[in-house]
Design a protein around this motif. Structure first.
Motif, PDB file in Angstrom:
ATOM      1  N   UNK A  35      44.479  30.841  41.481  1.00  0.00           N
ATOM      2  CA  UNK A  35      45.423  31.630  40.672  1.00  0.00           C
ATOM      3  C   UNK A  35      45.603  33.048  41.203  1.00  0.00           C
ATOM      4  N   UNK A  36      44.694  33.489  42.115  1.00  0.00           N
ATOM      5  CA  UNK A  36      44.767  34.861  42.621  1.00  0.00           C
ATOM      6  C   UNK A  36      44.565  34.854  44.144  1.00  0.00           C
ATOM      7  N   UNK A  37      45.526  34.286  44.867  1.00  0.00           N
ATOM      8  CA  UNK A  37      45.408  34.213  46.328  1.00  0.00           C
ATOM      9  C   UNK A  37      45.258  35.585  46.967  1.00  0.00           C
ATOM     10  N   UNK A  38      45.824  36.598  46.358  1.00  0.00           N
ATOM     11  CA  UNK A  38      45.845  37.936  46.963  1.00  0.00           C
ATOM     12  C   UNK A  38      44.507  38.673  46.855  1.00  0.00           C
ATOM     13  N   UNK A  39      43.560  38.149  46.064  1.00  0.00           N
ATOM     14  CA  UNK A  39      42.273  38.829  45.860  1.00  0.00           C
ATOM     15  C   UNK A  39      41.164  38.239  46.731  1.00  0.00           C
ATOM     16  N   UNK A  40      41.550  37.697  47.864  1.00  0.00           N
ATOM     17  CA  UNK A  40      40.577  37.050  48.742  1.00  0.00           C
ATOM     18  C   UNK A  40      39.635  38.063  49.395  1.00  0.00           C
ATOM     19  N   UNK A  41      39.973  39.339  49.386  1.00  0.00           N
ATOM     20  CA  UNK A  41      39.136  40.348  50.030  1.00  0.00           C
ATOM     21  C   UNK A  41      37.738  40.442  49.440  1.00  0.00           C
ATOM     22  N   UNK A  42      37.605  40.245  48.119  1.00  0.00           N
ATOM     23  CA  UNK A  42      36.287  40.297  47.465  1.00  0.00           C
ATOM     24  C   UNK A  42      36.326  39.408  46.227  1.00  0.00           C
ATOM     25  N   UNK A  43      36.412  38.096  46.433  1.00  0.00           N
ATOM     26  CA  UNK A  43      36.591  37.190  45.298  1.00  0.00           C
ATOM     27  C   UNK A  43      35.403  37.157  44.343  1.00  0.00           C
ATOM     28  N   UNK A  44      34.209  37.428  44.825  1.00  0.00           N
ATOM     29  CA  UNK A  44      33.045  37.325  43.942  1.00  0.00           C
ATOM     30  C   UNK A  44      33.124  38.352  42.824  1.00  0.00           C
ATOM     31  N   UNK A  45      33.211  39.630  43.175  1.00  0.00           N
ATOM     32  CA  UNK A  45      33.213  40.665  42.145  1.00  0.00           C
ATOM     33  C   UNK A  45      34.526  40.681  41.376  1.00  0.00           C
ATOM     34  N   UNK A  46      35.639  40.261  42.020  1.00  0.00           N
ATOM     35  CA  UNK A  46      36.924  40.207  41.318  1.00  0.00           C
ATOM     36  C   UNK A  46      36.908  39.147  40.223  1.00  0.00           C
ATOM     37  N   UNK A  47      36.144  38.076  40.441  1.00  0.00           N
ATOM     38  CA  UNK A  47      36.160  36.964  39.483  1.00  0.00           C
ATOM     39  C   UNK A  47      35.171  37.147  38.336  1.00  0.00           C
ATOM     40  N   UNK A  48      34.394  38.214  38.351  1.00  0.00           N
ATOM     41  CA  UNK A  48      33.398  38.445  37.300  1.00  0.00           C
ATOM     42  C   UNK A  48      34.098  38.981  36.050  1.00  0.00           C
ATOM     43  N   UNK A  49      33.808  38.451  34.865  1.00  0.00           N
ATOM     44  CA  UNK A  49      34.338  39.034  33.626  1.00  0.00           C
ATOM     45  C   UNK A  49      33.912  40.499  33.520  1.00  0.00           C
ATOM     46  N   UNK A  50      34.837  41.338  33.105  1.00  0.00           N
ATOM     47  CA  UNK A  50      34.590  42.789  33.106  1.00  0.00           C
ATOM     48  C   UNK A  50      33.328  43.172  32.328  1.00  0.00           C
TER      49      UNK A  50
END
Length: 785
Positions: free
Chosen positions: A365-380
């Motif tokens: 769903x977020x192809x553009x956030x491949x630079x740091x998918x681990x921390x981007x995918x963490x619930x805030x």
């Protein structure tokens, strides 16, 4: 095991078959109290081969279920830090140029799933762990198993009694012997094969040490990089310098040992796996449950079909999902096979699969956030707890690989493959925890240099992949030899292993080597430097041994020297140290020609490393008397395994003398063959009536002989005690090594410059046994090699 006998000049024999023992008719034995032990005496330092009675299952331990579960919990903190932090950077390293097709995510997830299943789970947990060496693992364990089964060692120091050591024996199946014998013969008769096996072991060792450099860099840099999600004020340069500061603190704390913080490791890593597994489940249900389709390997074929060369290159990123897998095998000695299997199957494997599945669902769903998918995918709401645990997990992962580097260098020392360095044992509770100051300092400089030079996880990942895959490929190569020679596995299973696991690893190896110029050269450069050091040291070490073997003192010459009227006797005990197992080293002749005096008791001590992890303390010393017996001259071989702790609890001198007195008290050497054959010198056997008629007379004679023997033993032990009381002198050969006349330019560089530079700047031999300087005497001698 203690044996008696004379010193012989040449022990350098190889016997493929062992001589049959002479059968003793029962008529001879009836009515006589003659032990089989006495009938089967042989000189412990003369014979190259010996029959081995019984087989012991190597690596088998009977451990209670609760203890196994406790070890399984502890192993989570020690073994899995590296592979557990891989989700921080795998997807980012696989797609450095962005995601071009949404189904590419499914293809990569499928590759990760099958890689994790086939390599860590199937290969290591269920196959490689079985190849442990009495519980010890790693490249040296595999090499030691091969060395024990086939005579592929390059130094001819094998003895029959080595096989009598309880840990030495192998459990061998009886079928498929023809193929195993053929391979064994090929290895033993090929000098190239012996060098190649040693070379491969050195290469694997060098790559693991390279791993110890790259793991802290990539793990800490990836974890600290997550702070960019919390604040945009954090630049890349600031992240690099924070990472460097953490690395310096990490290496500075090594001298305290991991024992003091060991119990905090497992809970932290358990929390880490709970986080990544839980977040993976959350992302899976929140973003895209259809990623479960990645279980179908068809998506792998579609991925390669769409991307062709780019897909092959991207394997250098997916292989990072199995970094640290070698630690499963290398650290098994601290735990048990079953505990590692339980922790991997119940916690690690499921958590990793869930973590990668959740990241894939998020990226769909977020192809553009491949630079740091681990921390981007963490619930805030979970960001800061996960960030703190990620940094701690990265530090723990780094700690495990650094400790692993220390351990493997300690093992290298035992094979004469690494210059002498200071080994500090940081824990009285855990023998395997060691610290090497010189290596720690060099690793720290290397880590800081790599972090400042590369600055990004993508470039470090290129280097990291090569180190990981090289070690795995070498492990598979050794394992195939063990399957054929020792396990005698069915040929179809061996072929299946090579076709499946071998093919996967070779494909990965070809991919990571493609990025050689993008940072992939780094581990190869580390390995090249380490291997040059190891080769130089090992080459001269072997040359010195062969020089001493060629120049050793013959028994006749030794008698002549010891009984010379020009030599004066003085009270005291002298211990001569050398590595020569087969005889008296030439340095002794050099000593008596310059100092025409000998102590009342002489002991020639040879230090020897066996290709096993540990030698039981009661099997460590092997003694031999030297003729003429009345002069109290002995030889002793002191045997160590490659993980044994030397002289930590008791002074070596005290232990040696106590064992010597125990050897004398055993008294077997007083029983000559003439004593055994008193009644059958004519070669004829006595009939039953004659034997019964002479029983009483025989017992009377035996009692008198026993009294004389005990009197002689007491006298000799008293002589040793008096010599010990008069003072002990430790004589160590201070060998100056030079290239012989006519040697090639390369040989002169290796011996005259490279080796001597290493020798001058590293630890001296007397420190190995903590010899008191006030009672140490160095004897100088030049070896022309």
């Amino acid at each position: 095991m203690e044996m008696s006998g004379d010193v012989v000049e040449d022990n350098h024999k190889t016997e493929e078959s062992q001589p049959e023992e002479e059968e003793v008719p029962p008529q001879l034995l009836k009515g006589k109290e003659i032990s089989w032990k006495k009938l089967r005496r042989f000189d412990s330092l003369d014979i190259e081969s010996s029959s081995v009675g019984g087989h012991h299952a190597h690596g088998s331990k009977t451990v209670a279920g609760t203890v196994i579960l406790h070890l399984a919990f502890q192993s989570i903190g020690i073994v899995y830090g590296d592979i557990g932090t891989s989700p921080l950077y795998v997807f980012a390293s696989t797609f450095p140029n962005g995601i071009k097709h949404n189904d590419d995510i499914l293809g990569v997830l499928s590759i990760i799933f099958y890689t994790l299943t086939l390599i860590p789970l199937v290969k290591y947990v269920f196959i490689v762990l079985r190849a442990n060496d009495n519980g010890d693992g790693g490249t040296f364990a595999l090499y030691s198993l091969i060395c024990r089964y086939a005579k592929v060692g390059l130094i001819p120091s094998q003895q029959a009694e080595d096989q009598e050591v309880s840990n030495f024996q192998l459990e061998l199946p009886s079928n498929r012997l023809k193929r195993a014998s053929w391979l064994k013969s090929k290895l033993e008769n090929s000098q190239f094969a012996k060098f190649f096996l040693l070379f491969a072991t050195m290469l694997g060792t060098s790559m693991v040490i390279g791993d110890g450099v790259l793991t802290p860099c990539i793990s800490v840099l990836s974890a600290v990089g997550g702070i960019k999600e919390a604040t945009s004020a954090m630049s890349d340069d600031m992240i690099v310098w924070i990472s460097v500061a953490i690395l310096v603190l990490l290496f500075s704390a090594q001298r305290f040992g991991t024992d003091k913080v060991g119990y905090t490791f497992a809970p932290i890593i358990c929390i880490w796996f709970a986080f990544i597994g839980g977040i993976g489940i959350f992302n899976f249900f929140k973003f895209d449950t259809t990623v479960i389709k990645a279980l179908n390997p068809q998506y792998i074929f579609d991925y390669f079909k769409r991307n062709k060369k780019e897909a092959w290159i991207s394997l250098g990123g997916t292989v990072l999902s199995i970094t640290g897998t070698e630690a499963l095998f290398a650290d098994v000695g601290h735990f048990t096979v079953k505990s590692i299997q339980i922790s991997m199957c119940s916690v690690i494997y499921p958590a990793l699969i869930l973590a990668y599945t959740g990241q894939a669902a998020f990226l769909r769903k977020h192809n553009n956030l491949i630079g740091d998918p681990f921390f981007q995918s963490i619930p805030r709401s979970l960001y800061w707890p996960v960030f703190v645990i990620a940094v701690l997990a990265a530090i723990i992962a780094s700690q495990a690989m650094i400790s692993g580097s220390f351990s493997i260098i300690q093992q290298s020392l035992s094979l004469g493959c690494f210059p002498r360095v200071k080994i500090v044992h940081t824990s009285a509770k855990y023998e395997g925890q060691v610290y090497i100051p010189e290596i720690n300092y060099l690793l720290m400089l290397a880590c800081v240099g790599v972090t400042l030079g590369f600055k990004s996880t993508a470039r470090i990942g290129n280097a990291y992949g090569i180190a990981v895959v090289f070690v795995m490929t070498l492990t598979s190569s050794f394992l195939v030899l063990i399957m054929i020679m020792i396990w005698k596995t069915h040929i179809l299973l061996i072929i299946s292993y090579v076709l499946v696991i071998g093919t996967i690893e070779l494909i990965y190896l070809s991919s990571v080597l493609y990025k050689f110029d993008q940072g992939g050269y780094l581990p190869l450069a580390f390995a090249a430097i380490l291997m040059i050091i190891m080769y130089v040291w090992n080459d001269v070490h072997r040359s010195k041994y062969y020089y001493e073997l060629d120049q050793k003192i013959s028994p006749d010459k030794l008698k002549e020297v010891v009984t010379s009227t020009n030599l004066s006797q003085m009270p005291g005990l002298a211990i001569f140290y050398s590595e020569l197992v087969q005889g008296i080293p030439p340095i002794f002749k050099h000593y008596v020609s310059n100092v025409p005096a000998l102590h009342s008791v002489l002991v020639f001590v040879s230090i020897k490393s066996l290709p096993i992890g540990k030698v039981p303390a009661d099997e460590r010393f092997l003694f031999c008397r030297v003729e003429p017996y009345e002069l109290n001259v002995y030889r002793c071989v002191v045997r160590y395994g490659y993980t044994d702790v030397r002289n930590e609890h008791e002074p070596f001198e005290n232990l040696l003398i106590e064992k010597l007195k125990g050897f004398i008290a055993d008294g077997e050497f007083w029983l000559s063959q003439n004593d055994l054959n008193k009644d059958d010198d004519s070669g004829e056997y006595l009939d039953e009536g004659e034997v019964d008629g002479e029983n009483n007379e025989h017992k009377d004679v035996e009692q008198v002989d026993e009294e004389k023997r005990q009197e002689a033993i007491d006298k000799e032990i008293e002589a040793v005690n008096q010599a010990w009381g008069a003072g002990v002198v430790h004589l160590i050969g201070e060998n100056e090594v030079v290239a012989s006349k006519g040697a090639s330019v390369v040989r002169r560089i290796i011996i005259d410059y490279a080796y001597n530079i290493l020798k001058r700047n590293l630890r001296q031999s007397e420190k190995v046994f903590d010899i008191p300087h006030k009672r140490m005497l160095k004897v100088g001698m030049t070896y022309e090699l």
